[in-house]
Design an enzyme around this catalytic site. Structure first.
Site, short mmCIF file in Angstrom:
data_model
loop_
_atom_site.label_atom_id
_atom_site.label_comp_id
_atom_site.label_asym_id
_atom_site.label_seq_id
_atom_site.Cartn_x
_atom_site.Cartn_y
_atom_site.Cartn_z
N CYS A 83 74.73 53.09 40.72
CA CYS A 83 74.21 54.68 40.25
C CYS A 83 74.95 55.27 39.16
CB CYS A 83 74.15 55.43 41.43
SG CYS A 83 73.68 57.39 41.23
N CYS A 86 77.08 58.41 40.51
CA CYS A 86 78.24 58.46 41.57
C CYS A 86 79.05 57.13 41.83
CB CYS A 86 77.81 58.82 42.98
SG CYS A 86 76.67 57.70 43.97
N CYS A 140 69.38 58.11 45.17
CA CYS A 140 70.75 57.56 45.79
C CYS A 140 71.06 58.16 46.98
CB CYS A 140 71.71 57.57 44.92
SG CYS A 140 73.45 57.29 45.09
N CYS A 143 74.59 60.58 46.18
CA CYS A 143 74.40 61.75 45.28
C CYS A 143 73.08 62.22 45.03
CB CYS A 143 75.13 61.37 43.90
SG CYS A 143 74.31 60.46 42.80
N CYS A 163 61.03 49.81 41.10
CA CYS A 163 60.72 49.90 39.77
C CYS A 163 62.01 50.68 39.18
CB CYS A 163 59.60 50.39 39.32
SG CYS A 163 59.47 50.43 37.64
#
Ligand SMILES: [Zn+2]
Length: 176
Positions: A83, A86, A140, A143, A163
């Site tokens: 991610c 984070c 996520c 975060c 996706c």
């Protein structure tokens, strides 16, 4: 930057998203007021300092990049995907599916790294079936940044797949 962005409804039409079946509410640690407390939080200024404009648009504004605008959608190297908000490792190249659609597709995420919500986008106000029509949004777990959607794709008939916007991810090549 405009050419890297898509309106949410355009994306949903492009992905041929059928009505989704909700998988149930995420069972996550909740604060006293019932909202989920993400382990990583930043101020708006900190987010803008960390992310490029297109990354901020995707991760923090829930936007969808235009297809084929990221460098990761056709990345076939072995490694992991983190991610950008984070650095949590959320996907692995072993689960990546190569589809010629311009986004990054995975069969699933690493265990307990993403959460889901219904994407009640523009144009759904007053729609009594909005929750049935809404796409499943993925964000996520650490975060709260928006990553993409879980959608049915005709090329992969056995299950809906993730996706994901390439601009929401950072690729780390495998060292072996
Ligand atoms: Zn994150």
């Amino acid at each position: 930057m405009t050419d890297q962005r898509m309106k949410r409804r355009t994306f949903l039409a492009a992905s041929a998203a059928a009505p989704m079946v909700a998988l149930g509410p995420e069972k996550a640690a909740a604060k006293d007021d019932g909202t989920y407390a993400y382990p990583v939080s930043r101020t708006p200024d900190q987010w803008r300092a960390r992310l490029s404009p297109i990354e901020h648009y995707v991760l923090r504004e829930g936007g969808t990049e235009a297809p084929r605008t990221s460098t990761l959608w056709n990345n076939t190297a072995v490694g992991t995907y983190c991610c950008r908000g984070c650095d949590l490792t959320v996907y692995d190249s072993l689960q990546k599916i190569e589809l010629d659609k311009g986004w990054v597709f995975f069969r699933h995420s690493h265990k307990d790294t993403v959460m889901t919500d219904l994407d009640l986008g523009d144009g759904m106000a007053g729609d009594p079936f909005a929750e049935m029509r809404a796409a499943m949004e993925v964000h996520c777990r650490r975060c709260g940044s928006h990553l993409g959607h879980i959608v049915p794709v005709p090329d992969v008939p056995d299950r809906p797949i993730h996706c994901i916007n390439g601009f929401s991810l950072r690729f780390e090549p495998s060292s072996v």
